[in-house]
Structures are given as C-alpha cells and as structure tokens.
Design an enzyme around this catalytic site. Structure first.
Site, mmCIF file in Angstrom:
data_model
loop_
_atom_site.group_PDB
_atom_site.id
_atom_site.type_symbol
_atom_site.label_atom_id
_atom_site.label_comp_id
_atom_site.label_asym_id
_atom_site.label_seq_id
_atom_site.Cartn_x
_atom_site.Cartn_y
_atom_site.Cartn_z
ATOM 1 C CG HIS A 193 -3.947 -0.781 4.674
ATOM 2 N ND1 HIS A 193 -3.621 -0.026 3.883
ATOM 3 C CD2 HIS A 193 -4.832 -1.582 4.190
ATOM 4 C CE1 HIS A 193 -4.265 -0.528 2.572
ATOM 5 N NE2 HIS A 193 -4.945 -1.480 2.811
ATOM 6 C CB CYS A 204 -0.842 0.063 1.111
ATOM 7 S SG CYS A 204 -1.541 1.597 1.413
ATOM 8 C CG HIS A 225 -6.394 8.305 1.083
ATOM 9 N ND1 HIS A 225 -6.784 6.868 0.980
ATOM 10 C CD2 HIS A 225 -6.599 8.837 -0.128
ATOM 11 C CE1 HIS A 225 -7.378 6.861 -0.185
ATOM 12 N NE2 HIS A 225 -7.171 7.941 -0.986
ATOM 13 C CG HIS A 228 -3.831 4.021 4.439
ATOM 14 N ND1 HIS A 228 -2.599 3.035 4.905
ATOM 15 C CD2 HIS A 228 -3.748 4.963 4.990
ATOM 16 C CE1 HIS A 228 -2.193 3.836 5.943
ATOM 17 N NE2 HIS A 228 -2.827 4.812 6.073
HETATM 18 P P1 H2U Z 1 -8.281 8.389 -3.927
HETATM 19 O O1 H2U Z 1 -8.096 7.140 -3.301
HETATM 20 O O2 H2U Z 1 -9.262 9.268 -3.686
HETATM 21 O O3 H2U Z 1 -7.836 8.188 -5.602
HETATM 22 O O4 H2U Z 1 -6.343 9.142 -3.667
HETATM 23 C C1 H2U Z 1 -5.416 8.435 -3.485
HETATM 24 C C2 H2U Z 1 -4.454 9.473 -4.338
HETATM 25 O O5 H2U Z 1 -3.015 9.056 -3.792
HETATM 26 C C3 H2U Z 1 -4.694 9.442 -5.647
HETATM 27 O O6 H2U Z 1 -4.677 11.000 -5.873
HETATM 28 C C4 H2U Z 1 -2.253 9.389 -4.952
HETATM 29 C C5 H2U Z 1 -3.304 9.241 -6.253
HETATM 30 O O7 H2U Z 1 -2.548 10.145 -7.225
HETATM 31 N N1 H2U Z 1 -1.220 8.496 -4.751
HETATM 32 C C6 H2U Z 1 0.157 9.039 -4.847
HETATM 33 O O8 H2U Z 1 0.199 10.151 -4.651
HETATM 34 N N2 H2U Z 1 1.153 8.114 -4.906
HETATM 35 C C7 H2U Z 1 1.078 6.700 -4.754
HETATM 36 O O9 H2U Z 1 2.025 6.145 -4.717
HETATM 37 C C8 H2U Z 1 -0.273 6.241 -4.999
HETATM 38 C C9 H2U Z 1 -1.279 7.047 -5.050
#
Ligand code: H2U
Length: 323
Positions: A108, A47, A159, A157
């Site tokens: 998580h 994750c 967020h 997770h």
């Molecule tokens: P969502 O689950 O709402 O899509 O949000 C997760 C965000 O996390 C998503 O915008 C970012 C994705 O671009 N992300 C990262 O910045 N880095 C990563 O390694 C995985 C996900």
C-alpha cells in the site's frame, strides 16, 4: 529567449505556449498547500486496492503478489453505446468502452518508482499486455496514472488506470493528424533534442526530455529512439531499459522537492486502425512549480487563451538533471 517573452509551438498537439522567463523574479504570494503524507502501512484492510480487501462492489481482491488488474467498479465508459439524438447545433455521438484499474504492487505504501527496476518492469509488461488485449476490441487504449492527491488520485496505493474506447479522443486525434501530415515527426524531434540542453536522461534506446514547448513546469516526454508504434512493439532490451529509465526519472522527480512528486502520466500508443507511422511516447504532467507545496495553476490567461510558463524548459531540464 532566456529573458524575453516568446511563444513556442507544440507540433504534436498543434498548440502554442507563452513563455515568460522574465517573471521568475516576481514575489510569490500564491497558495502554499499543506503537504499530506501518505499513511505508511504496508497493508490496509480499508484500502479497496490492497490484496484480500473488499472493493466497493463487494468483490474481494485476490492475494496478488505482482501487478493486479481489475475492471473499474465506477467506469467512465460502458460497453454498450447509448442512442443519441441528432441536432445540427448541439452535436453528440455515442461512445462505448471499458475501464480497468492496475495495481502495480501489493504494498500500500509503495510508489511505482520505489518498486525498483523489477517492479517497474512488471508494470511495463502489464501495460503492454493490456494494450495488446484491449486494442483488438477498441480503437483507443489510454493507459495513465494520477499520482498524489494534488492530481486527484483517490488512493495512495500505487495504481494506474486504463480507459479503452471505440473512438479516438480529441487530443490523440490531433496527434494522429500530425503524424499523418509529418511522418517521422517525433524521430526528427528526438534527433534534434538528443544530447541537448533539454535532455533529462538519455540511453542507447530512450530519450527523456523537457519538450521545447512544455506547458507544465517540469513536464517531460519519454520516447523510444526507434519509432515503435506501441509498448507491445518494443524489443526485450528496449523494455528492460525503459524500466531502468522510469525508475531513474521517478527518483529525480521525488528528489527535486524532497517529497513524493505528484503527476499525471500516460502512454500514447497507436490507435487500432491508424494507417500512418505512429511513434509511441509517454508524457508526465506534474503540477509542482517551486516546492512540494507550491503548484502551478492553469487558470486565467491559460483558460482563456493558451498555456503560459515562467520557468523555461531548459532551466527545468537542468534542475532535473542536477537532482
Ligand atoms: P484514481 O485514484 O486515479 O481515482 O483511481 C482509482 C480508481 O479505482 C478509480 O477510478 C476505482 C475508482 O473508480 N475503484 C474501484 O474500481 N473500486 C473500488 O472499490 C475503489 C476504487
């Protein structure tokens, strides 16, 4: 209004919604979506939002213990604006901004509500700090969370996200016009709703209610009774009470259909150069209608004309209060 179709007006965003309570009796043959359970692991190496895990850009997250904010590796907005060609019909304009991800907690398998008042308090503080920092550089700071696969959340997770940009987007711009034309509009709405049939939770400082004009079945608004312009303008006791109110609301949501309740949620904080009196609020847009698997779709008439609902906001509030 309890049995006959009618339209209701949202004075904040200036939109109408069609309410058809008589349709609640119709047989349901719509989609039944399978429930997907989140994997119950406290920590997952795969994750990218977990502590000590590697993100898509190769960076390794610190061993964070509380909320952790990082720049989105796939941002929708970039700091440098691009040139756009003028055209009388096909209008375009440049936009610049930055995007961040907020992990609410290292676990998580947690959710914001499961973190309890202390965990949610920490999220409230981080939302407020992020807004204060970003609003110095950007005109609009959108703090939001998509919860659940049904809302397009890519990872269980716990967020949220922040998108900050140099221009006020369309919906908040409409909200700003309403606030400029009708100062005190939200305070008036809150006074009118207080103690009424659409209230879900009411405390000394906060009101949580299903708005009269709600489009989504269990949509709610969360607002401070005092017209603070942003989370950063809240007094200490208002923040503490907010954390307790959100925990209570999220528990009620999860209890409604006995499963993690998906939603999109966001804070409407004041734009940087707004000249009128802005009144902060949060909005939850959950898609569920009848069960953990049967959702409302905004399709057909909604796409072509305007939002439509069968369950009345008064019934929805009653169910959330009873839960
Ligand atoms: P969502 O689950 O709402 O899509 O949000 C997760 C965000 O996390 C998503 O915008 C970012 C994705 O671009 N992300 C990262 O910045 N880095 C990563 O390694 C995985 C996900």
């Amino acid at each position: 209004m309890e049995a006959h179709p009618h339209r209701r007006f949202d004075p904040l965003y200036r939109e109408w919604v069609l309410v058809s309570p008589q349709r609640m009796a119709r047989p349901w043959q719509g989609a039944v979506e399978p429930v997907t359970l989140s994997p119950e692991y406290v920590w997952r190496e795969d994750c990218p939002l977990c502590p000590r895990a590697m993100r898509a850009n190769g960076e390794v997250n610190p061993d964070y213990q509380g909320p952790f904010v990082f720049p989105n590796d796939f941002p929708a907005l970039l700091p440098a604006p691009a040139e756009v060609a003028p055209h009388p019909l096909f209008q375009a304009e440049s936009v610049s901004g930055e995007c961040r991800v907020i992990c609410y907690a290292p676990e998580h398998n947690a959710s914001l509500g499961s973190l309890g008042v202390r965990g949610v308090s920490a999220a409230v503080d981080v939302w407020s700090e992020q807004y204060s920092e970003l609003i110095r550089r950007w005109e609009w700071v959108q703090i939001f969370e998509n919860r659940g696969e049904m809302m397009g959340c890519s990872n269980p997770h716990p967020h949220g996200q922040i998108w900050a940009q140099d221009r006020v987007p369309s919906r908040p711009a409409r909200l700003g016009e309403s606030y400029l034309e009708s100062p005190g509009l939200l305070s008036e709405i809150i006074s009118a709703e207080s103690g009424g049939e659409r209230v879900v939770i009411e405390t000394a400082d906060w009101l949580v209610w299903v708005p009269f004009w709600a489009a989504w079945p269990f949509e709610v608004m969360v607002a401070p009774k005092r017209p603070a312009p942003s989370l950063a303008g809240l007094a200490h006791h208002e923040r503490e009470e907010l954390a307790a109110v959100l925990v209570e609301l999220l528990r009620r949501y999860d209890r409604l259909f006995g499963a993690p309740f998906p939603y999109s949620f966001g804070w409407m904080n004041a734009p940087a150069s707004f000249t009128g009196s802005w009144h902060l609020f949060g909005q939850y847009f959950p898609p569920l209608l009848r069960s953990a698997t049967v959702r409302k779709h905004m399709v057909g008439y909604e796409l072509l004309c305007e939002a439509q609902r069968d369950l009345t906001p008064e019934s929805a509030a009653g169910r959330l209060r009873a839960g």
